[in-house]
Motif scaffolding. Structure first.
Motif, PDB file in Angstrom:
ATOM      1  N   ALA A 118       0.832  -1.216   0.000  1.00 32.66           N
ATOM      2  CA  ALA A 118       0.000   0.000   0.000  1.00 32.66           C
ATOM      3  C   ALA A 118       0.857   1.254   0.000  1.00 32.66           C
ATOM      4  O   ALA A 118       0.344   2.354   0.245  1.00 32.66           O
ATOM      5  CB  ALA A 118      -0.922  -0.012   1.213  1.00 32.66           C
ATOM      6  N   ALA A 119       2.127   1.133  -0.314  1.00 28.52           N
ATOM      7  CA  ALA A 119       3.063   2.247  -0.220  1.00 28.52           C
ATOM      8  C   ALA A 119       2.674   3.406  -1.130  1.00 28.52           C
ATOM      9  O   ALA A 119       2.261   3.218  -2.276  1.00 28.52           O
ATOM     10  CB  ALA A 119       4.476   1.779  -0.573  1.00 28.52           C
ATOM     11  N   ILE A 120       2.826   4.611  -0.589  1.00 25.25           N
ATOM     12  CA  ILE A 120       2.659   5.850  -1.331  1.00 25.25           C
ATOM     13  C   ILE A 120       4.011   6.551  -1.346  1.00 25.25           C
ATOM     14  O   ILE A 120       4.708   6.593  -0.341  1.00 25.25           O
ATOM     15  CB  ILE A 120       1.598   6.752  -0.668  1.00 25.25           C
ATOM     16  N   ARG A 121       4.372   7.096  -2.484  1.00 24.78           N
ATOM     17  CA  ARG A 121       5.651   7.796  -2.553  1.00 24.78           C
ATOM     18  C   ARG A 121       5.609   9.073  -1.719  1.00 24.78           C
ATOM     19  O   ARG A 121       4.596   9.767  -1.682  1.00 24.78           O
ATOM     20  CB  ARG A 121       5.997   8.146  -4.001  1.00 24.78           C
ATOM     21  N   LYS A 122       6.720   9.360  -1.071  1.00 22.13           N
ATOM     22  CA  LYS A 122       6.800  10.569  -0.261  1.00 22.13           C
ATOM     23  C   LYS A 122       6.790  11.810  -1.152  1.00 22.13           C
ATOM     24  O   LYS A 122       7.345  11.787  -2.248  1.00 22.13           O
ATOM     25  CB  LYS A 122       8.069  10.545   0.585  1.00 22.13           C
ATOM     26  N   PRO A 123       6.151  12.891  -0.736  1.00 21.94           N
ATOM     27  CA  PRO A 123       5.385  13.002   0.510  1.00 21.94           C
ATOM     28  C   PRO A 123       4.015  12.376   0.350  1.00 21.94           C
ATOM     29  O   PRO A 123       3.387  12.506  -0.707  1.00 21.94           O
ATOM     30  CB  PRO A 123       5.278  14.516   0.704  1.00 21.94           C
ATOM     31  N   GLY A 124       3.553  11.712   1.366  1.00 22.81           N
ATOM     32  CA  GLY A 124       2.261  11.067   1.309  1.00 22.81           C
ATOM     33  C   GLY A 124       1.779  10.683   2.683  1.00 22.81           C
ATOM     34  O   GLY A 124       2.583  10.557   3.618  1.00 22.81           O
ATOM     35  N   PRO A 125       0.484  10.450   2.837  1.00 24.26           N
ATOM     36  CA  PRO A 125      -0.085  10.145   4.146  1.00 24.26           C
ATOM     37  C   PRO A 125       0.091   8.692   4.544  1.00 24.26           C
ATOM     38  O   PRO A 125       0.357   7.824   3.694  1.00 24.26           O
ATOM     39  CB  PRO A 125      -1.570  10.463   3.948  1.00 24.26           C
ATOM     40  N   LYS A 126      -0.051   8.424   5.822  1.00 24.08           N
ATOM     41  CA  LYS A 126      -0.077   7.061   6.337  1.00 24.08           C
ATOM     42  C   LYS A 126      -1.329   6.896   7.186  1.00 24.08           C
ATOM     43  O   LYS A 126      -1.744   7.807   7.895  1.00 24.08           O
ATOM     44  CB  LYS A 126       1.168   6.775   7.181  1.00 24.08           C
ATOM     45  N   LEU A 127      -1.926   5.719   7.107  1.00 23.14           N
ATOM     46  CA  LEU A 127      -3.137   5.448   7.876  1.00 23.14           C
ATOM     47  C   LEU A 127      -2.780   5.126   9.324  1.00 23.14           C
ATOM     48  O   LEU A 127      -1.765   4.492   9.602  1.00 23.14           O
ATOM     49  CB  LEU A 127      -3.902   4.277   7.265  1.00 23.14           C
ATOM     50  N   SER A 128      -3.638   5.540  10.226  1.00 19.74           N
ATOM     51  CA  SER A 128      -3.490   5.197  11.632  1.00 19.74           C
ATOM     52  C   SER A 128      -4.176   3.870  11.908  1.00 19.74           C
ATOM     53  O   SER A 128      -4.919   3.341  11.061  1.00 19.74           O
ATOM     54  CB  SER A 128      -4.112   6.284  12.508  1.00 19.74           C
TER      55      SER A 128
END
Length: 318
Positions: free
Chosen positions: A286-296
Motif C-alpha cells: 500500500a506504499a505511497i511515494r513521499k510526501p504522502g499520508p499514512k493510515l493510523s
C-alpha cells in the motif's frame, strides 16, 4: 509494438462505461512494482471496466520521473494488449514535455491522452487560448480528454468556456467532468449538444470515486472516469442504468456508499484506496511515494468495519 498499433482503437466521442483511474503500485522501498501492475490490470479487466486511465492525479504522476512514466505506461499497455482503451494523463508544465509524452504513449498503443489546464491560466480567454495551443501541440491525429477538476487545478471553467473549447477542438472527444457541485453544469453542457450548439462528446464523470454517479448518469453522463477500490460498483451501476433499471442502480450504489465516502477523505483518500487494494490482493504494498499520508490504526479499524458491513449488505441484495 506494430501489433498493438493495429488492434488498438483510438478514443472517440462514443465512449461509455467505466474508465477506471488506476493507482501506481510501488514496493515498500518506493520503486515501481511492475508485477503488481500486471495483477492490477488483470483485476480491473476481470471486474468489467470499459477502459483505463493512467498517470492521473491519484496515480501519483507528479512523483514519477519521465522515464518511470514511460516504463509504467508501457507495462500497462503491454498487459492490456488492446483489450480496452487506455487513456494517459499528459498534463505538463510546458508543451514540449506534453508532446514528448504524448508521442511516446501513442506509439506504444494508448487510445488518447488527457489534459487539464495549468493553474497559471485564470481568465476565460486565457483558458481558451491555452487549449488552442494544446490542439496545436497534440496535432490532428491524437484524441484527447478535457479534464475539468478545479479542486486540483484551481482553474474554474464555466459552461460557456467549455463549450468554446469544444468548438475550437475537433480532436477533443471527451469531457472528464469533476466540478463539484456540478450537476447543473453537466445538464447545461449536455443540453447544449442536444440543441446543436456544439457537437456531442462523451462525458465521463470523476467526482469523488463516483459519489454522485447515479445522479450524473440521470443528467446525461455516459459513465465514469474515476477511481475506487471496488470498481465493480461503478461497472454494475452503469450496467443497471444502461438496462434502464434505475432502482437497481441506486440499490447497488447505496451498498458501497459508506466505504466510497470514507475513501474520499481529503488527504488520506489515496492511502485508503491503496490499503484496500492491498487487502484485496491486487497490489503487494500500500506504499505511497513521499510526501504522502499514512493510515493510523483507527483508520484501518474503520475500513475493516465498513468492509464487513458492505459485504453483508451486498449479500442481502444479491
Amino acid at each position: 509494438m506494430l501489433i498493438l498499433e493495429l488492434i488498438v482503437k483510438k478514443l472517440d466521442a462514443s465512449a461509455t462505461g467505466v474508465y477506471l483511474i488506476t493507482v501506481t503500485p510501488f514496493t515498500d522501498s518506493g520503486a515501481l512494482d511492475l508485477a503488481s501492475t500486471d495483477r492490477m490490470i488483470d483485476f480491473c479487466l476481470d471486474k468489467g471496466v470499459t477502459g483505463l486511465t493512467v498517470l492521473g492525479i491519484m496515480g501519483e504522476a507528479t512523483k514519477l520521473t519521465a522515464e518511470e512514466s514511460r516504463v509504467f505506461v508501457k507495462q500497462v499497455l503491454t498487459r492490456v494488449a488492446g483489450r480496452v482503451p487506455v487513456v494517459v494523463g499528459a498534463s505538463a508544465p510546458g508543451f514540449a514535455p506534453m508532446r514528448e509524452l504524448t508521442d511516446s504513449v501513442m506509439t506504444l498503443g494508448a487510445a488518447g491522452v488527457m489534459v487539464a489546464p495549468p493553474s497559471s491560466v485564470r481568465t476565460d480567454d486565457q483558458i481558451v487560448a491555452y487549449f488552442d495551443m494544446v490542439n496545436e501541440t497534440l496535432g490532428k491525429d491524437v484524441p484527447w480528454v478535457l479534464q475539468d477538476h478545479p479542486v486540483s487545478t484551481g482553474v474554474q471553467m464555466s459552461t460557456p468556456v467549455i463549450l468554446r473549447i469544444l468548438k475550437n477542438s475537433p480532436t477533443c472527444v471527451m469531457l472528464k467532468h469533476e466540478d463539484c457541485p456540478g450537476l447543473a453544469k453537466l445538464s447545461s453542457i449536455r443540453a447544449a449538444s442536444e440543441r446543436g450548439e456544439v457537437r456531442r462528446v462523451s462525458i465521463l464523470t470523476g467526482n469523488g470515486g463516483g459519489l454522485f454517479l447515479p445522479e450524473e448518469l440521470t443528467r446525461g453522463a455516459d459513465g465514469a472516469m474515476t477511481g475506487f477500490a471496488y470498481p465493480e460498483m461503478m461497472v454494475d451501476v452503469c450496467r443497471a442504468f444502461a438496462a434502464d433499471d434505475i432502482e437497481k442502480a441506486h440499490t447497488i450504489f447505496d451498498a458501497y456508499l459508506p466505504l466510497a465516502r470514507y475513501e474520499q477523505q481529503t488527504g488520506i483518500g489515496l492511502a485508503v484506496r491503496k490499503h484496500i487494494l492491498a487487502e484485496r490482493g491486487v497490489i503487494a504494498s500500500a506504499a505511497i511515494r513521499k510526501p504522502g499520508p499514512k493510515l493510523s490504526a483507527a483508520d484501518i479499524a474503520d475500513i475493516a468495519r465498513l468492509t464487513v458491513r458492505q459485504t453483508r449488505r451486498l449479500a442481502e441484495i444479491a
